[in-house]
Design an enzyme around this catalytic site. Structure first.
Site, PDB file in Angstrom:
ATOM      1  N   GLU A   1       0.830  -1.214   0.000  1.00 47.51           N
ATOM      2  CA  GLU A   1       0.000   0.000   0.000  1.00 47.51           C
ATOM      3  C   GLU A   1       0.862   1.260   0.000  1.00 47.51           C
ATOM      4  OE1 GLU A   1      -1.365   2.120   3.220  1.00 47.51           O
ATOM      5  OE2 GLU A   1      -1.191   0.463   4.659  1.00 47.51           O
TER       6      GLU A   1
ATOM      7  N   LYS B   1      -5.301  11.018   0.407  1.00 44.02           N
ATOM      8  CA  LYS B   1      -5.445   9.671   0.953  1.00 44.02           C
ATOM      9  C   LYS B   1      -6.717   9.074   0.363  1.00 44.02           C
ATOM     10  CE  LYS B   1      -6.819   7.557   5.387  1.00 44.02           C
ATOM     11  NZ  LYS B   1      -7.138   7.814   6.802  1.00 44.02           N
TER      12      LYS B   1
ATOM     13  N   VAL C   1      -5.561   0.525   2.821  1.00 49.94           N
ATOM     14  CA  VAL C   1      -5.734  -0.922   2.665  1.00 49.94           C
ATOM     15  C   VAL C   1      -6.948  -1.214   1.780  1.00 49.94           C
ATOM     16  CG1 VAL C   1      -6.315  -3.046   3.910  1.00 49.94           C
ATOM     17  CG2 VAL C   1      -4.515  -1.530   4.784  1.00 49.94           C
TER      18      VAL C   1
ATOM     19  N   ASP D   1     -17.042   5.299  14.009  1.00 45.51           N
ATOM     20  CA  ASP D   1     -15.950   5.477  13.061  1.00 45.51           C
ATOM     21  C   ASP D   1     -15.337   4.109  12.789  1.00 45.51           C
ATOM     22  OD1 ASP D   1     -13.732   6.103  11.579  1.00 45.51           O
ATOM     23  OD2 ASP D   1     -12.979   7.654  12.925  1.00 45.51           O
TER      24      ASP D   1
ATOM     25  N   SER E   1     -13.345   1.820   9.894  1.00 43.69           N
ATOM     26  CA  SER E   1     -12.574   1.934   8.652  1.00 43.69           C
ATOM     27  C   SER E   1     -13.206   1.127   7.522  1.00 43.69           C
ATOM     28  CB  SER E   1     -11.150   1.441   8.877  1.00 43.69           C
ATOM     29  OG  SER E   1     -10.435   1.445   7.654  1.00 43.69           O
ATOM     30  N   ALA E   2     -13.141   1.701   6.311  1.00 50.37           N
ATOM     31  CA  ALA E   2     -13.588   0.987   5.106  1.00 50.37           C
ATOM     32  C   ALA E   2     -12.699  -0.220   4.821  1.00 50.37           C
ATOM     33  CB  ALA E   2     -13.588   1.937   3.912  1.00 50.37           C
ATOM     34  N   ASP E   3     -11.553  -0.314   5.487  1.00 54.54           N
ATOM     35  CA  ASP E   3     -10.712  -1.508   5.323  1.00 54.54           C
ATOM     36  C   ASP E   3     -11.509  -2.772   5.669  1.00 54.54           C
ATOM     37  OD1 ASP E   3      -8.687   0.280   4.789  1.00 54.54           O
ATOM     38  OD2 ASP E   3      -7.530  -0.149   6.616  1.00 54.54           O
TER      39      ASP E   3
ATOM     40  N   LYS F   1      -3.356  -1.354  15.895  1.00 58.36           N
ATOM     41  CA  LYS F   1      -2.802  -0.683  17.070  1.00 58.36           C
ATOM     42  C   LYS F   1      -3.923  -0.168  17.932  1.00 58.36           C
ATOM     43  CE  LYS F   1      -0.030   2.379  15.094  1.00 58.36           C
ATOM     44  NZ  LYS F   1       0.020   2.824  13.702  1.00 58.36           N
TER      45      LYS F   1
HETATM   46  N1  PSU Z   1      -2.867   1.971  10.660  1.00 55.44           N
HETATM   47  C1  PSU Z   1      -1.537   2.042  10.845  1.00 55.44           C
HETATM   48  N2  PSU Z   1      -0.770   2.613   9.881  1.00 55.44           N
HETATM   49  C2  PSU Z   1      -1.308   3.103   8.724  1.00 55.44           C
HETATM   50  C3  PSU Z   1      -2.724   3.021   8.536  1.00 55.44           C
HETATM   51  C4  PSU Z   1      -3.447   2.439   9.534  1.00 55.44           C
HETATM   52  O1  PSU Z   1      -1.047   1.590  11.866  1.00 55.44           O
HETATM   53  O2  PSU Z   1      -0.568   3.636   7.860  1.00 55.44           O
HETATM   54  C5  PSU Z   1      -3.326   3.535   7.252  1.00 55.44           C
HETATM   55  C6  PSU Z   1      -3.588   2.370   6.288  1.00 55.44           C
HETATM   56  O3  PSU Z   1      -3.401   2.819   4.960  1.00 55.44           O
HETATM   57  C7  PSU Z   1      -5.062   2.074   6.526  1.00 55.44           C
HETATM   58  C8  PSU Z   1      -5.593   3.457   6.769  1.00 55.44           C
HETATM   59  O4  PSU Z   1      -5.701   1.422   5.453  1.00 55.44           O
HETATM   60  O5  PSU Z   1      -4.595   4.111   7.534  1.00 55.44           O
HETATM   61  C9  PSU Z   1      -6.923   3.454   7.493  1.00 55.44           C
HETATM   62  O6  PSU Z   1      -7.438   4.746   7.529  1.00 55.44           O
HETATM   63  P1  PSU Z   1      -8.897   4.994   8.147  1.00 55.44           P
HETATM   64  O7  PSU Z   1      -8.752   4.726   9.616  1.00 55.44           O
HETATM   65  O8  PSU Z   1      -9.171   6.445   7.824  1.00 55.44           O
HETATM   66  O9  PSU Z   1      -9.830   4.048   7.456  1.00 55.44           O
HETATM   67 MN    MN Z   2     -12.761   6.706   9.728  1.00 57.67          MN
END
Ligand code: PSU
Ligand code: MN
Length: 302
Positions: free
Chosen positions: A27, A88, A108, A138, A140-142, A159
């Site tokens: 990524e 992003k 991701v 909140d 994540s879309a992951d 984490k």
């Molecule tokens: N968690 C980490 N390091 C990162 C990310 C998440 O410890 O770099 C990044 C990854 O690219 C992950 C994204 O897909 O943040 C998730 O963002 P969000 O929480 O906005 O969905």
């Molecule tokens: Mn979010």
């Protein structure tokens, strides 16, 4: 029929895929929004080398001026690492990036989407996004992408800026298989222990590749998450990093940080406050994940 967008591939990646060789997607939000310049550019190159060392071909994924790319030139990596205009992108942002001609680090979710389009099945990252602490709104879309896109993602767990038990519950609800490599406990990124068990333990990359194939054979249609604990010699002190994370979360709250800015804000804060200790651990665990993903990818094509 909808026309699928082409992914622009480097010659190396295109040839490896055409020959049925092992390829590992990487990524780029970690480059553009996860680590500071100039270490980020350096790390991106080291991670590619870690994949190569296992006999697989790395395919770093990003959007460059509206074009979905798999396999970047050093100049493109440097641009992602250094330029301020890089956005992003999660998977839902890809359409807008294409139409507006934007350059984006892919999270991701977006990296999985592009990997699937390109025909790359194995992907290494640091940590995935998940359910944030707080009211649980909140998410994540992951996780959503893992639920519907058949790509195997190797990470070091999540984490504790996130709510780890709720993230694990969400993965269960979304029917995403979880494998933990060489441990019983689900890892917490900077530390090997999270206090939560999840998924199945495997001690051999070949068994993980076999489970992935078996998931396909039952028509699951989801991705698969492989959690690879940070090696003990690189892990941080759990109490110390826990307190740092609590302070970072309080700062995000006080400054009203929201939406897609939350995760980059917290990561930047941790790296700054720990004077590079968090960054050093982050780099080591990403390299460790790249090596395991390389071995799984090799086993999967073997
Ligand atoms: N968690 C980490 N390091 C990162 C990310 C998440 O410890 O770099 C990044 C990854 O690219 C992950 C994204 O897909 O943040 C998730 O963002 P969000 O929480 O906005 O969905
Ligand atoms: Mn979010």
């Amino acid at each position: 029929m909808t026309q699928m967008t082409d992914v622009s591939m480097s010659d190396e990646v295109a040839t490896a895929l055409a020959q049925g060789r092992a390829v590992v997607a990487l990524e780029s939000t970690i480059i553009s929004h996860g680590m500071p310049w100039p270490r980020n550019a350096d790390v991106a190159m080291q991670v590619e080398q870690a994949v190569r060392d296992q006999g697989a071909v790395p395919a770093t994924i990003a959007v460059i001026e509206g074009q979905l790319c798999a396999g970047l030139t050093p100049d493109q990596v440097e641009r992602l690492a250094k330029d301020t205009g890089v956005v992003k992108a999660a998977s839902r942002d890809l359409g807008a990036c294409i139409v507006k001609g934007l350059t984006a680090g892919t999270t991701v979710s977006a990296t999985m989407r592009i990997a699937a389009l390109a025909g790359i099945g194995v992907f290494a990252t640091g940590g995935i996004g998940g359910v944030h602490r707080g009211d649980g709104m909140d998410v994540s879309a992951d996780l959503t992408e893992l639920a519907c896109t058949d790509v195997l993602v190797v990470c070091a767990g999540v984490k504790s800026i996130l709510d780890i038990p709720r993230t694990i519950e969400a993965l269960e609800t979304l029917r995403v298989p979880v494998a933990v490599y060489g441990a019983d406990e689900f890892p917490a990124f900077y530390t090997a222990q999270s206090g939560v068990t999840a998924g199945e333990r495997f001690d051999d990359a070949r068994d993980i590749a076999a489970v992935w194939a078996a998931n396909r054979a039952v028509g699951l249609g989801t991705g698969m998450l492989v959690a690879n604990p940070i090696p003990a010699e690189h892990a941080l002190d759990a109490r110390e990093i826990g307190a740092t994370i609590d302070a970072a979360l309080a700062a995000a709250d006080a400054q009203g940080v929201s939406g897609k800015d939350v995760t980059p804000f917290l990561l930047g804060r941790l790296n700054a406050v720990t004077e590079g200790k968090a960054l050093g651990a982050n780099i080591e665990l990403v390299l460790n994940n790249a090596r395991l993903a390389g071995r799984i990818a090799v086993a999967a094509v073997g």
